[in-house]
Design a protein around this motif. Structure first.
Motif, PDB file in Angstrom:
ATOM      1  N   ARG A 177       0.833  -1.208   0.000  1.00 29.73           N
ATOM      2  CA  ARG A 177       0.000   0.000   0.000  1.00 29.73           C
ATOM      3  C   ARG A 177       0.866   1.257   0.000  1.00 29.73           C
ATOM      4  O   ARG A 177       0.596   2.213  -0.739  1.00 29.73           O
ATOM      5  CB  ARG A 177      -0.921   0.002   1.223  1.00 29.73           C
ATOM      6  CG  ARG A 177      -1.916   1.173   1.211  1.00 29.73           C
ATOM      7  CD  ARG A 177      -2.836   1.147   2.412  1.00 29.73           C
ATOM      8  NE  ARG A 177      -2.135   1.462   3.643  1.00 29.73           N
ATOM      9  CZ  ARG A 177      -1.948   0.611   4.637  1.00 29.73           C
ATOM     10  NH1 ARG A 177      -2.394  -0.633   4.545  1.00 29.73           N
ATOM     11  NH2 ARG A 177      -1.305   0.983   5.727  1.00 29.73           N
ATOM     12  N   THR A 178       1.934   1.259   0.809  1.00 24.70           N
ATOM     13  CA  THR A 178       2.839   2.408   0.854  1.00 24.70           C
ATOM     14  C   THR A 178       3.496   2.633  -0.501  1.00 24.70           C
ATOM     15  O   THR A 178       3.607   3.770  -0.979  1.00 24.70           O
ATOM     16  CB  THR A 178       3.916   2.193   1.929  1.00 24.70           C
ATOM     17  OG1 THR A 178       3.286   1.992   3.200  1.00 24.70           O
ATOM     18  CG2 THR A 178       4.848   3.390   2.016  1.00 24.70           C
ATOM     19  N   GLU A 232       0.950   4.094  -2.929  1.00 23.73           N
ATOM     20  CA  GLU A 232       0.660   5.494  -2.607  1.00 23.73           C
ATOM     21  C   GLU A 232       1.776   6.415  -3.071  1.00 23.73           C
ATOM     22  O   GLU A 232       1.530   7.536  -3.520  1.00 23.73           O
ATOM     23  CB  GLU A 232       0.429   5.639  -1.101  1.00 23.73           C
ATOM     24  CG  GLU A 232      -0.894   5.035  -0.631  1.00 23.73           C
ATOM     25  CD  GLU A 232      -1.031   5.013   0.879  1.00 23.73           C
ATOM     26  OE1 GLU A 232      -0.003   5.236   1.570  1.00 23.73           O
ATOM     27  OE2 GLU A 232      -2.150   4.766   1.371  1.00 23.73           O
ATOM     28  N   GLY A 239      -1.052   5.746  -6.325  1.00 22.92           N
ATOM     29  CA  GLY A 239      -2.195   4.926  -5.956  1.00 22.92           C
ATOM     30  C   GLY A 239      -2.356   3.637  -6.735  1.00 22.92           C
ATOM     31  O   GLY A 239      -3.130   2.761  -6.340  1.00 22.92           O
ATOM     32  N   VAL A 253      -4.388   0.614  -4.533  1.00 25.45           N
ATOM     33  CA  VAL A 253      -4.493   0.629  -3.078  1.00 25.45           C
ATOM     34  C   VAL A 253      -5.786  -0.043  -2.637  1.00 25.45           C
ATOM     35  O   VAL A 253      -5.810  -0.810  -1.669  1.00 25.45           O
ATOM     36  CB  VAL A 253      -4.428   2.079  -2.549  1.00 25.45           C
ATOM     37  CG1 VAL A 253      -4.786   2.125  -1.063  1.00 25.45           C
ATOM     38  CG2 VAL A 253      -3.045   2.675  -2.774  1.00 25.45           C
TER      39      VAL A 253
END
Length: 312
Positions: A225-226, A229, A233, A270
């Motif tokens: 997810r990081t 991002e 995204g 994400v």
């Protein structure tokens, strides 16, 4: 705590631990498995430095700090390590992609720390993942002028005290004296749920580390997810596969990506990572403990080679 050398030799001498043959991480590390008894008979007169996950048999004698016993920390645990040397160790300037609590059993550690928000403004060369190519013994202020005026924190941690190091904070550590510490790692949380912290406050039974379960799926999802991002995204399949490495190898195979790519558009978002269950990730990537991935400069390099854009 009874963990003096004699006790450890008698009680746990036969356990195998990973040992570094260099105290200074910049001097070229060489790791080997070694029985604890052999390490303890040599380390006081050598550069041997033991850093490894605490064996289950020893975890029965270590208890979770009360500060981590509520609020969801036990559902996000990733590792519990034992550090032991005769002092004189020096780490690189680095950061970790997990939160951690470092607790001293004997000796002291001196910490140099820089907040995440500050380091994000740096323009420093990352030569090896989460490390910065600074010689901590002789800092080159011409090569790294940003270090001249950068705000920083310091702490000396004695036996019986613990230091919380947030994810993303760069730090450098030196040890003094017979140096033993236990540190506990967990996946960062965006929201702290304190609802269970008021129940039985001050009367909670101590929790042995051996009774707790690590949850690598949660950390893998956090890292992915990081990463997404940082790149807006979402990322295409081939870029995810090139960036997410474990022990130098790509781990997002075609079959794994297919399971992650819920809408089957050959991009990972994400929202798709958020929709995955930890158990699903752990089943697809067994025996993987993914702390982080090196994304520094990769987006620009990827686009400059004619690869597909990371924005659509």
């Amino acid at each position: 705590m009874r963990w003096n050398d004699w006790y450890l030799i008698v009680k746990h001498g036969g356990v195998e631990m990973e040992v570094d043959f260099a105290k200074n991480e910049r001097s070229g590390s060489h790791y080997e498995e070694m029985r604890l008894v052999d390490f303890l008979q040599r380390y006081k007169h050598s550069d041997l430095y033991m850093v490894d996950t605490i064996p289950k048999t020893m975890m029965k004698e270590v208890y979770l700090p009360q500060s981590l016993s509520c609020g969801g920390f036990t559902q996000r645990l990733q590792d519990m390590k034992l550090w032991l040397s005769n002092g004189g160790t020096a780490s690189t300037l680095h950061m970790d992609n997990m939160d951690n609590l470092n607790c001293m059993i004997s000796g002291t550690k001196d910490w140099f720390l820089i907040e995440k928000e500050v380091t994000e403004k740096w323009q420093l060369h990352h030569d090896d993942g989460e490390e910065i190519a600074v010689d901590v013994e002789r800092v080159d202020m011409y090569r790294y002028p940003a270090l001249r005026n950068i705000p920083w924190w310091s702490a000396r941690v004695p036996p019986g005290d613990c230091l919380y190091v947030p994810q993303g904070w760069y730090h450098q550590v030196r040890s003094h004296g017979r140096n033993m510490a236990v540190n506990i790692w967990w996946t960062p949380m965006s929201i702290f749920n304190h609802s269970d912290c008021t129940k039985g406050r001050g009367h909670r039974s101590p929790v042995q580390l051996s009774t707790l379960k690590v949850r690598p799926g949660k950390q893998i999802r956090f890292v992915l997810r990081t990463l997404l991002e940082e790149y807006g995204g979402e990322l295409p399949k081939e870029m995810v596969q090139s960036l997410v490495l474990y022990q130098g190898e790509s781990i997002i195979t075609d079959s794994v990506f297919t399971e992650f790519d819920l809408n089957r558009d050959a991009w990972l978002s994400v929202a798709e990572i958020e929709a995955l269950k930890d158990s699903t990730v752990e089943a697809l990537l067994p025996d993987v403990q993914l702390q982080g991935v090196d994304t520094y400069g990769r987006c620009q390099a990827y686009n400059n080679t004619g690869g597909q854009s990371n924005v659509r």
